[in-house]
Design a protein around this motif. Structure first.
Motif, PDB file in Angstrom:
ATOM      1  N   GLY A  91     -12.568  -0.893 -12.095  1.00 52.69           N
ATOM      2  CA  GLY A  91     -12.288   0.183 -11.005  1.00 52.69           C
ATOM      3  C   GLY A  91     -11.015   0.892 -11.367  1.00 52.69           C
ATOM      4  N   SER A  92     -10.766   2.040 -10.917  1.00 50.69           N
ATOM      5  CA  SER A  92      -9.676   2.686 -11.339  1.00 50.69           C
ATOM      6  C   SER A  92      -8.404   1.954 -11.033  1.00 50.69           C
ATOM      7  CB  SER A  92      -9.429   3.990 -10.729  1.00 50.69           C
ATOM      8  OG  SER A  92      -9.778   4.181  -9.367  1.00 50.69           O
ATOM      9  N   ASP A  93      -8.521   1.006  -9.923  1.00 47.71           N
ATOM     10  CA  ASP A  93      -7.452   0.105  -9.578  1.00 47.71           C
ATOM     11  C   ASP A  93      -6.611  -0.683 -10.674  1.00 47.71           C
ATOM     12  OD1 ASP A  93      -7.588   0.678  -6.918  1.00 47.71           O
ATOM     13  OD2 ASP A  93      -8.369  -1.514  -6.088  1.00 47.71           O
ATOM     14  N   GLU A  94      -7.626  -1.088 -11.489  1.00 43.42           N
ATOM     15  CA  GLU A  94      -7.258  -1.860 -12.768  1.00 43.42           C
ATOM     16  C   GLU A  94      -6.589  -1.157 -13.713  1.00 43.42           C
ATOM     17  OE1 GLU A  94     -10.010  -3.341 -15.573  1.00 43.42           O
ATOM     18  OE2 GLU A  94      -8.660  -4.987 -16.237  1.00 43.42           O
ATOM     19  N   SER A 116       0.468   6.906   1.085  1.00 43.66           N
ATOM     20  CA  SER A 116      -0.248   7.307   0.239  1.00 43.66           C
ATOM     21  C   SER A 116      -1.252   5.961  -0.172  1.00 43.66           C
ATOM     22  CB  SER A 116       0.035   7.846  -1.281  1.00 43.66           C
ATOM     23  OG  SER A 116      -0.830   8.341  -2.044  1.00 43.66           O
ATOM     24  N   PHE A 117      -2.045   6.013  -1.196  1.00 43.41           N
ATOM     25  CA  PHE A 117      -2.709   4.511  -1.591  1.00 43.41           C
ATOM     26  C   PHE A 117      -2.124   3.571  -1.580  1.00 43.41           C
ATOM     27  CE2 PHE A 117      -5.963   2.722  -4.947  1.00 43.41           C
ATOM     28  CZ  PHE A 117      -6.853   2.407  -3.785  1.00 43.41           C
ATOM     29  N   LEU A 118      -2.376   2.532  -0.704  1.00 49.04           N
ATOM     30  CA  LEU A 118      -1.853   1.277  -0.624  1.00 49.04           C
ATOM     31  C   LEU A 118      -1.371   0.459  -1.983  1.00 49.04           C
ATOM     32  CD1 LEU A 118      -2.789  -0.235   2.506  1.00 49.04           C
ATOM     33  CD2 LEU A 118      -0.723   1.002   2.237  1.00 49.04           C
ATOM     34  N   MET A 119      -2.400   0.591  -3.063  1.00 49.31           N
ATOM     35  CA  MET A 119      -2.076  -0.060  -4.202  1.00 49.31           C
ATOM     36  C   MET A 119      -1.011   0.314  -5.107  1.00 49.31           C
ATOM     37  SD  MET A 119      -4.083  -2.547  -4.330  1.00 49.31           S
ATOM     38  CE  MET A 119      -3.747  -3.089  -5.813  1.00 49.31           C
ATOM     39  N   TYR A 120      -0.580   1.512  -4.803  1.00 49.32           N
ATOM     40  CA  TYR A 120       0.390   1.909  -5.863  1.00 49.32           C
ATOM     41  C   TYR A 120       1.645   1.122  -5.644  1.00 49.32           C
ATOM     42  CZ  TYR A 120      -2.092   6.458  -5.572  1.00 49.32           C
ATOM     43  OH  TYR A 120      -3.329   7.546  -5.857  1.00 49.32           O
ATOM     44  N   ASP A 121       2.192   0.968  -4.402  1.00 51.56           N
ATOM     45  CA  ASP A 121       3.208   0.146  -3.948  1.00 51.56           C
ATOM     46  C   ASP A 121       3.110  -1.362  -4.381  1.00 51.56           C
ATOM     47  OD1 ASP A 121       5.680   0.443  -2.476  1.00 51.56           O
ATOM     48  OD2 ASP A 121       5.003  -0.592  -0.633  1.00 51.56           O
ATOM     49  N   ILE A 190      -2.430  11.115 -12.184  1.00 51.54           N
ATOM     50  CA  ILE A 190      -3.132  11.762 -10.976  1.00 51.54           C
ATOM     51  C   ILE A 190      -4.255  11.064 -10.738  1.00 51.54           C
ATOM     52  CG2 ILE A 190      -4.049  13.967 -10.235  1.00 51.54           C
ATOM     53  CD1 ILE A 190      -2.566  15.505 -12.367  1.00 51.54           C
ATOM     54  N   ASP A 191      -4.193  10.549  -9.221  1.00 52.10           N
ATOM     55  CA  ASP A 191      -5.620   9.655  -9.041  1.00 52.10           C
ATOM     56  C   ASP A 191      -6.559  10.882  -8.282  1.00 52.10           C
ATOM     57  OD1 ASP A 191      -7.246   8.192  -7.954  1.00 52.10           O
ATOM     58  OD2 ASP A 191      -5.586   6.758  -6.978  1.00 52.10           O
ATOM     59  N   GLU A 192      -7.725  10.709  -8.942  1.00 56.56           N
ATOM     60  CA  GLU A 192      -8.724  11.723  -8.655  1.00 56.56           C
ATOM     61  C   GLU A 192      -9.853  11.001  -7.842  1.00 56.56           C
ATOM     62  OE1 GLU A 192      -7.446  15.738 -11.326  1.00 56.56           O
ATOM     63  OE2 GLU A 192      -9.252  14.554 -11.734  1.00 56.56           O
ATOM     64  N   ALA A 193      -9.779  10.069  -7.131  1.00 52.95           N
ATOM     65  CA  ALA A 193     -10.799   9.324  -6.653  1.00 52.95           C
ATOM     66  C   ALA A 193     -11.853  10.086  -5.685  1.00 52.95           C
ATOM     67  CB  ALA A 193     -10.287   8.042  -5.878  1.00 52.95           C
ATOM     68  N   TYR A 194     -11.357  11.372  -5.234  1.00 47.96           N
ATOM     69  CA  TYR A 194     -12.246  11.957  -4.415  1.00 47.96           C
ATOM     70  C   TYR A 194     -12.511  13.546  -4.815  1.00 47.96           C
ATOM     71  CZ  TYR A 194     -10.967   8.150  -1.322  1.00 47.96           C
ATOM     72  OH  TYR A 194     -10.903   6.840  -0.709  1.00 47.96           O
ATOM     73  N   ILE A 195     -11.999  13.576  -6.338  1.00 47.62           N
ATOM     74  CA  ILE A 195     -12.323  14.968  -6.734  1.00 47.62           C
ATOM     75  C   ILE A 195     -13.541  15.654  -6.640  1.00 47.62           C
ATOM     76  CG2 ILE A 195     -12.456  14.571  -9.131  1.00 47.62           C
ATOM     77  CD1 ILE A 195      -9.889  16.858  -8.271  1.00 47.62           C
ATOM     78  N   ARG A 220     -10.324   8.551 -12.734  1.00 47.44           N
ATOM     79  CA  ARG A 220     -11.487   8.877 -11.807  1.00 47.44           C
ATOM     80  C   ARG A 220     -12.185   7.366 -11.787  1.00 47.44           C
ATOM     81  NH1 ARG A 220     -13.119  14.160 -14.030  1.00 47.44           N
ATOM     82  NH2 ARG A 220     -11.342  15.335 -13.875  1.00 47.44           N
ATOM     83  N   THR A 221     -13.273   7.606 -10.696  1.00 46.37           N
ATOM     84  CA  THR A 221     -13.763   6.198 -10.160  1.00 46.37           C
ATOM     85  C   THR A 221     -15.373   6.452 -10.144  1.00 46.37           C
ATOM     86  OG1 THR A 221     -13.751   4.333  -8.839  1.00 46.37           O
ATOM     87  CG2 THR A 221     -13.267   6.580  -7.804  1.00 46.37           C
ATOM     88  N   PHE A 222     -16.034   5.548 -10.255  1.00 50.71           N
ATOM     89  CA  PHE A 222     -17.458   5.574  -9.763  1.00 50.71           C
ATOM     90  C   PHE A 222     -17.676   4.919  -8.474  1.00 50.71           C
ATOM     91  CE2 PHE A 222     -17.676   5.890 -14.226  1.00 50.71           C
ATOM     92  CZ  PHE A 222     -18.646   6.732 -14.525  1.00 50.71           C
ATOM     93  N   SER A 223     -16.431   4.435  -7.741  1.00 51.36           N
ATOM     94  CA  SER A 223     -16.657   4.062  -6.226  1.00 51.36           C
ATOM     95  C   SER A 223     -16.936   4.898  -5.132  1.00 51.36           C
ATOM     96  CB  SER A 223     -15.210   3.236  -6.081  1.00 51.36           C
ATOM     97  OG  SER A 223     -15.106   2.269  -6.880  1.00 51.36           O
ATOM     98  N   LYS A 224     -16.832   6.367  -5.452  1.00 56.55           N
ATOM     99  CA  LYS A 224     -16.876   6.949  -4.129  1.00 56.55           C
ATOM    100  C   LYS A 224     -18.095   8.005  -4.084  1.00 56.55           C
ATOM    101  CE  LYS A 224     -13.145   5.061  -2.619  1.00 56.55           C
ATOM    102  NZ  LYS A 224     -11.820   5.174  -3.113  1.00 56.55           N
ATOM    103  N   ALA A 225     -18.054   8.914  -4.660  1.00 54.60           N
ATOM    104  CA  ALA A 225     -19.142   9.959  -4.781  1.00 54.60           C
ATOM    105  C   ALA A 225     -20.234   9.134  -5.485  1.00 54.60           C
ATOM    106  CB  ALA A 225     -18.650  11.373  -5.524  1.00 54.60           C
ATOM    107  N   LEU A 231     -19.486  -2.386  -7.838  1.00 57.55           N
ATOM    108  CA  LEU A 231     -19.794  -2.557  -9.078  1.00 57.55           C
ATOM    109  C   LEU A 231     -18.344  -2.780  -9.955  1.00 57.55           C
ATOM    110  CD1 LEU A 231     -22.541  -3.091 -10.835  1.00 57.55           C
ATOM    111  CD2 LEU A 231     -22.245  -0.469 -11.452  1.00 57.55           C
ATOM    112  N   ARG A 232     -17.458  -2.171  -9.228  1.00 56.52           N
ATOM    113  CA  ARG A 232     -16.053  -2.371  -9.769  1.00 56.52           C
ATOM    114  C   ARG A 232     -16.035  -1.430 -11.282  1.00 56.52           C
ATOM    115  NH1 ARG A 232     -13.971  -0.905  -6.754  1.00 56.52           N
ATOM    116  NH2 ARG A 232     -11.660  -1.708  -7.598  1.00 56.52           N
ATOM    117  N   ILE A 233     -16.130  -0.153 -11.308  1.00 57.63           N
ATOM    118  CA  ILE A 233     -15.881   0.513 -12.595  1.00 57.63           C
ATOM    119  C   ILE A 233     -15.150   1.896 -12.275  1.00 57.63           C
ATOM    120  CG2 ILE A 233     -18.214   1.380 -12.438  1.00 57.63           C
ATOM    121  CD1 ILE A 233     -16.763   0.644 -15.792  1.00 57.63           C
TER     122      ILE A 233
END
Ligand SMILES: *Cc1c(COP(=O)(O)O)cnc(C)c1O
Length: 361
Positions: A91-94, A116-121, A190-195, A220-225, A231-233
């Protein structure tokens, strides 16, 4: 027993996972509930990804390719960069976690928008670093105020484009001015999870600013679009110098073998991506119209979700909707006690959401 632990760890509020869908249904006595709370793809995974994963099951006795060779090759070719510019993550989290681990130490300053995204904090706190919050302005990231807070002590800046939970974007002009005011060695993430969902042509195309000479990291992530949240990537695009640092701390098999083949197939399944993005656009247009009809305050979004002002306690709205089997996200933990966030689902799910929110308010 008395554990010894740094204060900055014990003071973290854990990410709240929520109960499994089946458990909620049992507890609330509802069936056929729909989840519109985590901005997932309602179409499911790409069928090509699912087939590639099924085919890879027979090799589960083997360790994954620690270098992610084929997936990284495809990603880098599509973006016109070198394979060495790409780092895969669970995941982009990692990737966010690797960046904070590699670059932050107790006392480092990190600038981030709020909310913003809670993981940053959580990740900045895990490193004992100091978060500097810059409030949103009209629900958008205030790029002028972000730049104003950059000092010699700033180690990292988080930007989210489009932003979660507001769906607002950063314009090319605002970003350009921000970069001009920021030292090249300050890590700008720049977190583009929804780009993939963006329709507004004024939106920043971060790849235009990508260079080996500037500490710019694009996530970027494979989790959204792409529909592969389970799968976590995800991946980061970054100068080779930064990638080499991340590889020193990266666990060798962080991107598992099914995730690698699934993501590669999803990347090539352009029909599914187009279909997913189209569904989201149609759903956004439908829901915007329906929310207007109910005179419910919502905000322009370039992501696959809406932020809605319910003008009453959001936790209560969440609870009443849950009893009807519609799961949304209360924004009280983001500091918006009267807002909910809901993602676009299938058309029939969007219709059910509208019926349920009308009754819940
Ligand atoms: C969903 C989301 C992510 C994706 O995280 P993964 O770890 O790749 O699933 C990253 N950033 C934001 C802002 C998100 O909303």
């Amino acid at each position: 027993m008395k554990l010894t632990v740094p204060d900055y760890i014990s003071s973290i509020t854990p990410y709240s996972p929520g109960k499994p869908l089946e458990e909620l249904e049992r507890e609330y006595g509802v069936r056929d509930s729909i989840k519109l709370a985590s901005n997932e793809n309602p179409l499911g995974p790409s069928p090509m990804a699912a087939a590639a994963i099924a085919n890879a099951l027979k090799d589960l006795n083997r360790y994954p390719d620690a270098g992610g060779y084929y997936l990284i090759r495809d990603i880098s070719e599509r973006l016109g960069i070198k394979p060495a510019n790409v780092v895969l993550g669970n995941g982009s989290d990692e990737i966010l976690g690797m960046l904070t681990q590699a670059f932050l130490s107790p006392g480092s300053e990190v600038i981030m928008p709020k909310p913003s995204f809670l993981m940053y904090d959580i990740l900045v706190r895990s490193a004992g670093a100091k978060a500097i919050y810059v409030p949103l302005r009209s629900l958008s990231i205030d790029m002028v105020a972000m730049a104003d807070r950059v000092t010699d002590s700033t180690r990292m800046v988080f930007l989210t484009n489009p932003n979660n939970p507001t769906g607002t974007i950063i314009s090319k002009e605002d970003f350009q001015r921000f970069l001009g005011a920021t030292p090249a060695s300050t890590i700008v993430v720049i977190d583009e999870a929804y780009i993939e969902f963006v329709r507004d042509a004024s939106c920043l195309n971060s790849m235009e600013f990508f260079s080996e000479d500037r500490a710019l990291v694009i996530l970027r992530t494979f989790s959204k679009a792409y529909g592969l949240a389970g799968l976590r990537i995800g991946y980061g695009i970054m100068p080779i110098q930064i990638a080499e640092l991340l590889h020193r701390i990266r666990l060798p098999f962080n991107a598992n073998s099914l995730a690698q083949v699934g993501a590669l197939a999803a990347l090539r399944d352009e029909d599914f991506l187009r279909q997913s993005v189209n569904l989201v656009h149609e759903g956004l247009d439908f829901m915007a119209g329906a929310l207007d009809d109910l005179a419910m305050e919502h905000f322009p979004t370039q992501a696959n979700f809406f932020l809605i002002n319910t003008h009453r306690p959001a936790d209560g709205v969440f609870e009443r909707m849950l009893r009807q089997g519609v799961i949304v996200r209360s924004m009280s933990s983001y500091g918006y006690p009267e807002y909910i966030r809901v993602n676009v689902g299938l058309h029939k799910e969007n219709v059910r959401f509208m019926e349920t929110i009308e009754a819940a308010i």
